[in-house]
Structure formats: C-alpha cells, structure tokens
Write a protein that holds these residues in place. Structure first.
Motif, mmCIF file in Angstrom:
data_model
loop_
_atom_site.group_PDB
_atom_site.id
_atom_site.type_symbol
_atom_site.label_atom_id
_atom_site.label_comp_id
_atom_site.label_asym_id
_atom_site.label_seq_id
_atom_site.Cartn_x
_atom_site.Cartn_y
_atom_site.Cartn_z
ATOM 1 N N UNK A 17 0.720 -1.375 0.213
ATOM 2 C CA UNK A 17 -0.130 -0.033 0.042
ATOM 3 C C UNK A 17 0.986 1.309 0.037
ATOM 4 N N UNK A 18 2.001 1.224 0.770
ATOM 5 C CA UNK A 18 2.783 2.249 0.757
ATOM 6 C C UNK A 18 3.523 2.651 -0.550
ATOM 7 N N UNK A 19 3.940 1.608 -1.117
ATOM 8 C CA UNK A 19 4.598 1.602 -2.331
ATOM 9 C C UNK A 19 3.751 2.163 -3.381
ATOM 10 N N UNK A 20 2.382 1.471 -3.551
ATOM 11 C CA UNK A 20 1.252 2.068 -4.459
ATOM 12 C C UNK A 20 0.942 3.406 -4.286
ATOM 13 N N UNK A 21 0.942 3.918 -3.177
ATOM 14 C CA UNK A 21 0.479 5.191 -2.566
ATOM 15 C C UNK A 21 1.521 6.166 -3.188
ATOM 16 N N UNK A 22 3.004 5.694 -2.965
ATOM 17 C CA UNK A 22 4.105 6.544 -3.430
ATOM 18 C C UNK A 22 3.844 6.819 -4.889
ATOM 19 N N UNK A 23 3.677 5.710 -5.635
ATOM 20 C CA UNK A 23 3.717 5.674 -6.978
ATOM 21 C C UNK A 23 2.787 6.641 -7.594
ATOM 22 N N UNK A 24 1.782 6.401 -6.938
ATOM 23 C CA UNK A 24 0.539 7.086 -7.574
ATOM 24 C C UNK A 24 0.465 8.594 -7.234
ATOM 25 N N UNK A 25 1.320 9.083 -6.345
ATOM 26 C CA UNK A 25 1.397 10.487 -6.052
ATOM 27 C C UNK A 25 2.035 11.066 -7.179
ATOM 28 N N UNK A 26 3.016 10.304 -7.777
ATOM 29 C CA UNK A 26 3.879 10.782 -9.256
ATOM 30 C C UNK A 26 2.907 10.483 -10.229
ATOM 31 N N UNK A 27 2.393 9.333 -10.396
ATOM 32 C CA UNK A 27 1.576 9.193 -11.739
ATOM 33 C C UNK A 27 0.546 9.969 -11.892
ATOM 34 N N UNK A 28 -0.434 10.124 -10.642
ATOM 35 C CA UNK A 28 -1.659 10.872 -10.783
ATOM 36 C C UNK A 28 -1.261 12.434 -11.113
ATOM 37 N N UNK A 29 -0.387 12.961 -10.709
ATOM 38 C CA UNK A 29 0.073 14.253 -11.179
ATOM 39 C C UNK A 29 0.596 14.347 -12.596
ATOM 40 N N UNK A 30 1.349 13.533 -12.806
ATOM 41 C CA UNK A 30 1.801 13.396 -14.259
ATOM 42 C C UNK A 30 0.709 13.114 -15.316
ATOM 43 N N UNK A 31 -0.281 12.153 -15.032
ATOM 44 C CA UNK A 31 -1.220 11.832 -15.778
ATOM 45 C C UNK A 31 -2.406 12.953 -15.986
ATOM 46 N N UNK A 32 -2.464 13.950 -14.935
ATOM 47 C CA UNK A 32 -3.358 15.043 -15.157
ATOM 48 C C UNK A 32 -2.855 15.996 -15.922
ATOM 49 N N UNK A 33 -1.259 16.007 -16.014
ATOM 50 C CA UNK A 33 -0.676 17.106 -16.805
ATOM 51 C C UNK A 33 -0.874 16.680 -18.258
ATOM 52 N N UNK A 34 -0.497 15.157 -18.570
ATOM 53 C CA UNK A 34 -0.537 14.773 -19.704
ATOM 54 C C UNK A 34 -1.189 13.162 -19.677
ATOM 55 N N UNK A 35 -2.105 13.079 -20.281
ATOM 56 C CA UNK A 35 -2.590 11.613 -20.293
ATOM 57 C C UNK A 35 -1.935 10.516 -20.927
ATOM 58 N N UNK A 36 -0.844 11.010 -21.816
ATOM 59 C CA UNK A 36 -0.366 9.711 -22.359
ATOM 60 C C UNK A 36 0.457 8.860 -21.151
ATOM 61 N N UNK A 37 0.592 9.635 -20.099
ATOM 62 C CA UNK A 37 1.297 8.629 -18.991
ATOM 63 C C UNK A 37 0.463 7.397 -18.461
ATOM 64 N N UNK A 38 -1.089 7.614 -18.600
ATOM 65 C CA UNK A 38 -1.785 6.670 -18.516
ATOM 66 C C UNK A 38 -1.525 5.381 -19.478
ATOM 67 N N UNK A 39 -1.400 5.641 -20.674
ATOM 68 C CA UNK A 39 -1.011 4.725 -21.790
ATOM 69 C C UNK A 39 0.098 4.103 -21.332
ATOM 70 N N UNK A 40 1.104 4.819 -20.949
ATOM 71 C CA UNK A 40 2.476 4.248 -20.853
ATOM 72 C C UNK A 40 2.438 3.453 -19.764
ATOM 73 N N UNK A 41 1.719 3.651 -18.637
ATOM 74 C CA UNK A 41 1.445 2.844 -17.387
ATOM 75 C C UNK A 41 1.192 1.349 -17.877
ATOM 76 N N UNK A 42 -0.119 1.443 -18.799
ATOM 77 C CA UNK A 42 -0.590 0.250 -19.184
ATOM 78 C C UNK A 42 0.403 -0.766 -19.673
#
Lengths: 266, 268
Positions: free
Chosen positions: B157-182
C-alpha cells in the motif's frame, strides 16, 4: 461590520495553444513563453457585505461563470486575492455528481466529503430528498436523470448544507416554475438569516426580483458595480443597443474585446 | 521534505474519510453490472486459470519449482498482483477522473489517490482469503509465517500510494502517462517472479530483476503463504532497499503533488 467577500485585483489567465506540442513545451521549458494568453478576468475587485445578494450580468463570454468559480474556490485565480468569511458553496447544473451512483448515494458521498459525520448525514438526507422532489428516482443511478432532476438534486444538496455564501450559476433555469419558486422561497429564507448570495443568470426578471447589487462584467473587466436600480437599467440599455447592432458591428465589437483580453491590463 | 510531511499528515488526519470514500468508490465501479462486486473476484480467477493452463501445463509441463508444485507457487505470488496492477492503473487515473467532482471539498487532494487504491484492498482481502483456503487443501496449511503478511500488505500500500502520487500528477498534466503505464504494467507481470521463477537466470540478471520493487512484495507474499522463511529478515538488505525506494518515491511524489495541486483544474 466586516465584509463577507472581498475580491482584490483578480486576474485569470488561460493559455491558448494551437498545437498540443506547444502545451508540452510550455510546461517543460519554463523560461520561454509558448501559446497565446487569454485573460478571462482582468483586475476584478469588489467587496460584498454580509447578507447582500449580488447578481453577475454580462453577455456570453464575459467571465461570469469564471468569477463565480473563483469565488467558490473551484478554480484558482492567476493573480489577486479572494477573501471569504465562511464557507462557500457553488450550485451549477449537475456540478459534482457521480453519474454511476444513485441519488441517495450521491447525497451521502457529498455530505461525507464536506466533513459531516454519520448521524448528521442521516438526519440531513431526508430533508434533502424531500426538497429535491425526486421521489423514488432517488434510488436510481444519476445517469438516468434528466437535466432538471440533476440540477434539483445538486441544488437541494447545496442549499441544505447551510453554507455561509451561496453561488448559483444558472442552476435555476432548468427546474419548472414550482421548483424555481420553492427555491426562491428558500433563498429568501437565507436572505433573512443574513447570508451572502451570488446569482449568475441571464434572466433579468429574476435579477430584478431578487438581487440588491449587480456586478456587470464586460469581457473580463468590471464595467459597473452598484445598486440594482442603478446598474440594471444601463445594462438593459446596453443589451438593446447590442441587439440592434449589425452583424459586422457585433463582430468588430468582439474582435476589439478579444484584443483587449489577450494582453494584461496595467 | 516538507511536502512529504504535509502529505503524510493529511493521510493520517483524513484516514476515516479514506475508508468511507473507498466504499463508495468500489460501489461506483461495480454498480452497473449484474454480478456487481463479484467481478472483482471473477476476473482474477479467470486470469489465474488461464495462466495456470498456459504456464503450468502448456510450457512447464507441471514441473515443480523448488519442490513446490507450480499451481501453489503461482497462486501465492499472483494473489497480490491484482492489487498491484489495479492500484497502479486506477491510482494514476484518480485525480483527473475525479477532480471535476471533488474540487472544492473540505479535504486535501492527496486523499484522492489514497482512497482509490484503498478501495482495491477489499477485493484483495477476499481473494487472499480464498487463496488461503485453497492452499489449506493443497498441502500448504496455515503457519506461523502468516504473521509477516500484514507487513507486506502495508508495504504494497505504501509503495502504491507513493507511485500514484507521482503518476496521478503526471497523468493529469499529460494523459499519455496512463497509456505508458498500461504497457509497463503488462511488462512487469512477466518481469516479476509471478509466472516463472527467475532462479535459472544468471546471478547478475536476477539482481537486475530485483530492482523492481514488486519483486520484493511478490516474494514476501509467497514466503508468507507457503511458509518458507521470514523473508524480510532473511533478506534484510533487500528490505532496506525496498523501504529506501518507497521513501524516495514518496518524497518525490509529495513534492510534485503539492507543487501542482492548486492547478490541477486548469490542466483539464
């Protein structure tokens, strides 16, 4: 008496990019400037006493909704300051409803997020459902609601959480006459208890009936701010004049405005 | 550093809200199907049976791994993968898909990715319980090593939350991040010790694979469920690496999040 709302030199700048790549470059290279600036609001300042009811008027694109959103804190201003005495609540057509959840779940969710506890939620829920007149639709998912039903639900929630400052963005134009009347009655109750309210509407009739002060926005700037009897007649005059303009004149008018809004006023 | 403390305090202060909101989140995602929440279990089970068929029968021909039959070996690792996969993908979507609804609420935005991830914990617990029952009858009864499970659960949970703090910010700026993560997540399924054991690889390549922090989680779960060893103590250097990584990701994520959160609405 301290002021209820103070808005000081608020600017709202949007960036218009012609390509997606410009947007990316603008983010990555902070030194350079990409894209065109567009000022939706420029140097807007006004203050409101407790218990005032203020209407925002202006033609389409003059920044009324943007201003309402900034006062409510939904979107941040680029520059300037907004000081509120109390909690603000914005009512807009289907604002902030989860379409997949039912009406009842939306009520609970919204109240939960506003910081109410379980017992408070349970007691408020019934009032809200009754006020919304949704009947058995309350247990249906919101995506099946008509736009009128959605705004009724949104309105009922916002009005029952008893905010200190209420902003209503065209939300009353959807319900039928009886619901609108009921809402107006409720708002009169609010008025009597000394709450501050803002109205964004194109209906001059409603404004006349209800507002005490009018803020007239023209292309992001405050054109006039003052008493209803003072501002509204002039606004109506302007509207008549605007209607009579030929297509070309209107186009020029808009062009001139756009030029004004693309650079910051000093 | 200061951003990290801010975000951490917010999580503690609003933990009650995280718990309550996560229930609605789960409801909202499963509302429109007839089987509802059951899909949170049916989906993983279908995937498990396919992987078992392909990797157990098709490719490996039921060869055991270090004396553990393939099915049991895979089950003990894959059970946490569904939490990881959904947590990363949904956590990164959290802010841009919810912001319209959540802007101007009386709680900080850092709660959003947290409750979205938290909502994935419920189906995980049910699935974990099922896996435990299956393992009972498949020759791996409950053991004292189960006691270390909460540690890995907290770790993931700690790892997922830390990762999502980064990715949720980045994917709000550019939704390409979501595709990349998939695509990354699809890749990581094969690069974590879930479907095949990396023990046959040369030593250095194994070390490279262990850079992936999910390796730690999956192995930890496996050692707990199959009762191999006190994994986090036996591999204390690895534990140290894992937690340092989590802290670095968390601090970086908090910094990004706090820096941009006022402007999330503008990016849409």
């Amino acid at each position: 008496m301290s002021k209820s709302v103070i808005v000081e030199n608020v600017y709202k700048k949007y960036k218009l990019y012609s390509k997606r790549s410009e947007r990316m470059l603008d983010l990555l290279l902070p030194g350079k400037d990409y894209g065109e600036d567009f000022y939706a609001l420029q140097n807007v300042s006004f203050d409101v006493e407790h218990g005032d009811i203020v209407g925002f008027v202006g033609v389409n694109g003059s920044g009324k909704s943007t201003l309402a959103n900034i006062v409510a804190g939904v979107i941040p201003q680029t520059e300037g300051e907004v000081k509120l005495d109390g909690q603000a609540s914005l009512i807009a057509v289907n604002a902030g409803l989860d379409k997949k959840l039912t009406g009842r779940e939306n009520i609970e969710l919204k109240l939960l997020m506003l910081g109410f506890n379980k017992t408070e939620i349970a007691s408020m829920e019934e009032d809200i459902i009754e006020f919304s007149e949704l009947g058995k639709f309350i247990d249906q998912p919101v995506k099946s609601y008509s736009s009128g039903m959605k705004s009724r639900l949104g309105f009922s929630i916002s009005i029952n959480i008893d905010p200190d400052i209420l902003l209503i963005d065209e939300a009353l134009s959807v319900g039928d006459k009886t619901f609108a009347q009921k809402s107006l009655d409720k708002m009169k109750e609010f008025k009597e208890s000394g709450k501050t309210m803002f109205f964004v509407s194109h209906s001059i009739g409603q404004m006349k009936e209800f507002c005490e002060k009018i803020l007239w926005l023209e292309f992001g700037e405050v054109k006039m701010y003052g008493d209803v009897n003072e501002v509204l007649p002039q606004y109506e005059e302007f509207l008549n004049h605007y209607k009579k303009m030929s297509k070309k004149e209107k186009k020029d008018f808009r062009k001139q405005a756009l030029a004004k809004q693309s650079a910051k006023l000093e | 550093m200061r951003a990290g403390i801010t975000v951490l305090m917010e999580q503690i202060k609003y933990f009650y809200l995280v718990r309550r909101l996560s229930v609605y989140e789960l409801k909202s995602t499963t509302m429109n199907t007839y089987l509802g929440m059951a899909w949170e279990l049916i989906n993983p089970m279908i995937q498990i049976s396919i992987f078992w068929f392909v990797f157990g029968y098709g490719i490996r021909q039921r060869e055991p791994i270090e004396d553990v039959p393939f099915f049991q070996w895979m089950l003990a690792g894959i059970v946490v993968w569904f939490l990881i996969n959904n947590g990363v993908l949904k956590g990164s979507k959290a802010i841009y898909s919810k912001i319209k609804m959540l802007s101007k609420m009386n709680f900080p935005m850092s709660v959003i990715p947290n409750y979205v991830i938290f909502s994935q914990l419920y189906p995980h617990l049910v699935l974990l319980l099922i896996v435990m029952v299956v393992l009972q009858f498949a020759g791996y009864p409950i053991s004292v090593y189960y006691l270390q499970l909460p540690i890995y659960m907290f770790a993931v949970m700690a790892l997922l939350f830390s990762i999502s703090l980064i990715t949720s910010t980045l994917s709000t700026i550019a939704q390409d991040v979501q595709m990349f993560l998939q695509s990354i997540m699809r890749m990581l399924l094969y690069l974590s010790p879930i479907l095949w054991p990396p023990t046959r690889l040369p030593e250095w390549l194994q070390m490279v694979m262990m850079i992936n922090p999910f390796y730690y989680i999956v192995e930890g779960y496996r050692q707990s469920l199959l009762g191999g060893e006190w994994f986090f103590i036996a591999n204390w250097e690895y534990s140290l690496y894992f937690w340092s990584l989590v802290i670095v990701l968390f601090l970086f994520g908090s910094y990004l999040h706090v820096k941009f959160r006022r402007h999330f609405v503008d990016f849409l």
